[in-house]
Write a protein that holds these residues in place. Structure first.
Motif, PDB file in Angstrom:
ATOM      1  N   ASP A 116       0.799  -1.166   0.028  1.00  0.00           N
ATOM      2  CA  ASP A 116       0.125  -0.008   0.017  1.00  0.00           C
ATOM      3  C   ASP A 116       0.875   1.263   0.051  1.00  0.00           C
ATOM      4  O   ASP A 116       0.640   2.287  -0.809  1.00  0.00           O
ATOM      5  CB  ASP A 116      -0.816   0.114   1.125  1.00  0.00           C
ATOM      6  CG  ASP A 116      -1.976  -1.107   1.170  1.00  0.00           C
ATOM      7  OD1 ASP A 116      -2.175  -1.848   0.100  1.00  0.00           O
ATOM      8  OD2 ASP A 116      -2.871  -1.145   2.212  1.00  0.00           O
ATOM      9  N   TRP A 163       2.404   1.712  -3.304  1.00  0.00           N
ATOM     10  CA  TRP A 163       1.735   2.415  -4.415  1.00  0.00           C
ATOM     11  C   TRP A 163       1.230   3.664  -4.292  1.00  0.00           C
ATOM     12  O   TRP A 163       1.076   4.544  -5.179  1.00  0.00           O
ATOM     13  CB  TRP A 163       0.367   1.177  -4.702  1.00  0.00           C
ATOM     14  CG  TRP A 163       0.972   0.137  -5.462  1.00  0.00           C
ATOM     15  CD1 TRP A 163       1.154  -1.047  -5.094  1.00  0.00           C
ATOM     16  CD2 TRP A 163       1.145  -0.108  -6.888  1.00  0.00           C
ATOM     17  NE1 TRP A 163       1.758  -1.938  -6.101  1.00  0.00           N
ATOM     18  CE2 TRP A 163       1.694  -1.010  -7.121  1.00  0.00           C
ATOM     19  CE3 TRP A 163       1.110   1.086  -7.894  1.00  0.00           C
ATOM     20  CZ2 TRP A 163       2.179  -1.214  -8.423  1.00  0.00           C
ATOM     21  CZ3 TRP A 163       1.516   0.814  -9.157  1.00  0.00           C
ATOM     22  CH2 TRP A 163       2.058  -0.382  -9.528  1.00  0.00           C
ATOM     23  N   GLY A 207      -8.501  -0.778  -8.597  1.00  0.00           N
ATOM     24  CA  GLY A 207      -7.245  -0.309  -8.783  1.00  0.00           C
ATOM     25  C   GLY A 207      -6.985   0.351 -10.090  1.00  0.00           C
ATOM     26  O   GLY A 207      -6.226  -0.051 -10.945  1.00  0.00           O
ATOM     27  N   ARG A 260      -6.973   4.601 -16.998  1.00  0.00           N
ATOM     28  CA  ARG A 260      -6.821   3.939 -18.238  1.00  0.00           C
ATOM     29  C   ARG A 260      -8.020   3.222 -18.729  1.00  0.00           C
ATOM     30  O   ARG A 260      -8.505   3.078 -19.718  1.00  0.00           O
ATOM     31  CB  ARG A 260      -5.609   2.971 -18.121  1.00  0.00           C
ATOM     32  CG  ARG A 260      -4.941   2.418 -19.531  1.00  0.00           C
ATOM     33  CD  ARG A 260      -3.756   1.523 -19.391  1.00  0.00           C
ATOM     34  NE  ARG A 260      -3.902   0.530 -18.784  1.00  0.00           N
ATOM     35  CZ  ARG A 260      -4.093  -0.750 -19.312  1.00  0.00           C
ATOM     36  NH1 ARG A 260      -4.045  -0.889 -20.515  1.00  0.00           N
ATOM     37  NH2 ARG A 260      -4.412  -1.927 -18.500  1.00  0.00           N
ATOM     38  N   SER A 274      -4.527   4.846  -3.750  1.00  0.00           N
ATOM     39  CA  SER A 274      -3.642   6.036  -3.589  1.00  0.00           C
ATOM     40  C   SER A 274      -4.645   7.246  -4.078  1.00  0.00           C
ATOM     41  O   SER A 274      -5.106   7.392  -5.252  1.00  0.00           O
ATOM     42  CB  SER A 274      -2.570   5.709  -4.518  1.00  0.00           C
ATOM     43  OG  SER A 274      -2.047   7.111  -5.340  1.00  0.00           O
TER      44      SER A 274
HETATM   45  C1  LIG Z   1      -0.037  -1.576 -12.145  1.00  0.00           C
HETATM   46  S1  LIG Z   1      -1.365  -0.236 -11.923  1.00  0.00           S
HETATM   47  C2  LIG Z   1      -2.783  -0.766 -12.755  1.00  0.00           C
HETATM   48  C3  LIG Z   1      -3.849   0.567 -12.968  1.00  0.00           C
HETATM   49  C4  LIG Z   1      -5.043   0.193 -13.943  1.00  0.00           C
HETATM   50  N1  LIG Z   1      -5.917  -1.180 -13.381  1.00  0.00           N
HETATM   51  C5  LIG Z   1      -4.440  -0.176 -15.156  1.00  0.00           C
HETATM   52  O1  LIG Z   1      -4.491  -1.156 -15.645  1.00  0.00           O
HETATM   53  O2  LIG Z   1      -4.313   0.862 -15.830  1.00  0.00           O
HETATM   54  C6  LIG Z   1      -1.818  -0.989 -10.139  1.00  0.00           C
HETATM   55  C7  LIG Z   1      -3.055  -0.002  -9.433  1.00  0.00           C
HETATM   56  O3  LIG Z   1      -3.436  -0.837  -8.526  1.00  0.00           O
HETATM   57  C8  LIG Z   1      -3.568   0.064  -6.962  1.00  0.00           C
HETATM   58  N2  LIG Z   1      -3.809  -0.779  -5.977  1.00  0.00           N
HETATM   59  C9  LIG Z   1      -2.761  -1.502  -5.511  1.00  0.00           C
HETATM   60  N3  LIG Z   1      -3.237  -2.084  -4.370  1.00  0.00           N
HETATM   61  C10 LIG Z   1      -4.402  -1.561  -4.220  1.00  0.00           C
HETATM   62  C11 LIG Z   1      -5.187  -1.976  -2.858  1.00  0.00           C
HETATM   63  N4  LIG Z   1      -4.880  -2.626  -1.962  1.00  0.00           N
HETATM   64  N5  LIG Z   1      -6.600  -1.269  -3.230  1.00  0.00           N
HETATM   65  C12 LIG Z   1      -6.678  -0.380  -4.354  1.00  0.00           C
HETATM   66  N6  LIG Z   1      -6.001  -0.318  -5.299  1.00  0.00           N
HETATM   67  C13 LIG Z   1      -4.778  -0.755  -5.331  1.00  0.00           C
HETATM   68  C14 LIG Z   1      -2.302   0.914  -7.386  1.00  0.00           C
HETATM   69  O4  LIG Z   1      -2.696   2.113  -6.692  1.00  0.00           O
HETATM   70  C15 LIG Z   1      -2.361   1.186  -8.643  1.00  0.00           C
HETATM   71  O5  LIG Z   1      -2.770   2.292  -9.232  1.00  0.00           O
END
Ligand SMILES: C[S@@+](CC[C@H](N)C(=O)[O-])C[C@H]1O[C@@H](n2cnc3c(N)ncnc32)[C@H](O)[C@@H]1O
Length: 269
Positions: A23, A26, A89, A94, A112
């Motif tokens: 967390d 990110w 997430g 996107r 975030s």
């Molecule tokens: C690799 S990015 C992918 C973003 C989006 N899904 C895309 O494909 O464009 C991973 C995203 O997951 C979010 N994330 C990671 N752990 C999370 C959690 N426990 N709860 C919610 N969001 C989370 C991160 O902040 C980040 O924005």
């Protein structure tokens, strides 16, 4: 160009952690290098973003959502109600942007607040007004929301399975009868035992700092965890929750990483 320079004006301000907390990591990516956090290629670093890289970035989202909805409709439910969708997430939006064109209303969830702020800016830039955001699923549950389509892409690989399984159960509970869920998971990485051990050891970050330095990155740039989800346990979990129409589609298997999108629906009865 003004929009581009406001993106690039951010400072990279990575903070030291000793043990990786995904967390915290990110939130740091959201603050410092949000597009690179989604696609780890140098052209998506904040300092390198330009019209061409942003176009490529957002077009990939259009293609992904088209493909996922087509597959869901062909193999799981050909009458998905196009009212409410949720992207878990959501990053910079996107996938929220193409979902917002297809559904009446979209919810983007991200840990975030900086990612959410950038996703909101991306909606505003395009005049998209049917999206709301939250930092967790509970706020949507508390508000009595439910969804016809729930989706997640390149997220659960960053969250350990012990926690991810709880989140997936909560996502399934937010699905309406007849609703479809499509989540992407990394289920297997071909690697030696030693490599596997090193990957676990890297969560103690001094080892990761050395790798950062050897690759010319900032020493404290966070780790992106790479967690495998056991497909057999995931299927059992969904089955126990009453999921129907389970369909597993192998996704990419680049770099000896095996991914799958797991589709299911909640019984309409
Ligand atoms: C690799 S990015 C992918 C973003 C989006 N899904 C895309 O494909 O464009 C991973 C995203 O997951 C979010 N994330 C990671 N752990 C999370 C959690 N426990 N709860 C919610 N969001 C989370 C991160 O902040 C980040 O924005």
């Amino acid at each position: 160009m003004e929009k581009m320079s406001s993106r690039a004006a951010r400072h990279t301000n990575w903070k030291m952690q000793l043990f990786d907390d995904s967390d915290v990591s990110w939130r740091q990516y959201g603050q410092n290098d949000p597009y690179y956090g989604v696609f780890s290629a140098e052209r998506f670093r904040v300092k390198n973003l330009n019209e061409t890289s942003l176009k490529e970035f957002f077009e990939s989202g259009e293609g992904h959502i088209d493909d996922i909805l087509r597959t869901a409709s062909r193999h799981v439910n050909d009458r998905i109600a196009m009212d409410d969708a949720l992207d878990f997430g959501c990053g910079v939006g996107r996938l929220v942007l193409p979902l917002a064109k297809r559904f009446q209303s979209v919810a983007g969830v991200d840990i975030s607040s900086d990612y959410i702020a950038e996703a909101k800016r991306n909606c505003d830039r395009r005049g998209i007004a049917n999206v709301v955001f939250g930092e967790n699923l509970s706020s949507f549950r508390a508000a009595g929301r439910s969804f016809d389509f729930i989706h997640s892409c390149i997220v659960f690989n960053h969250i350990p399975w012990s926690r991810g399984r709880e989140i997936i159960s909560e996502m399934f509970r937010l699905l309406r009868p007849g609703g479809v869920m499509a989540i992407q998971v990394l289920h297997y990485q071909e690697m030696s035992r030693l490599h596997r051990l090193a990957r676990t050891a890297r969560k103690f970050l001094p080892l990761h700092w050395l790798i950062n330095l050897s690759r010319g990155r900032h020493i404290f740039e966070p780790l992106m965890q790479s967690n495998e989800y056991p497909l057999d346990e995931l299927v059992a979990l969904l089955h126990r929750q009453g999921a129907k129409g389970l369909y597993i589609r192998p996704d990419s298997n680049k770099n000896r990483e095996h991914w799958a999108v797991v589709f299911c629906m909640k019984d309409a009865a």
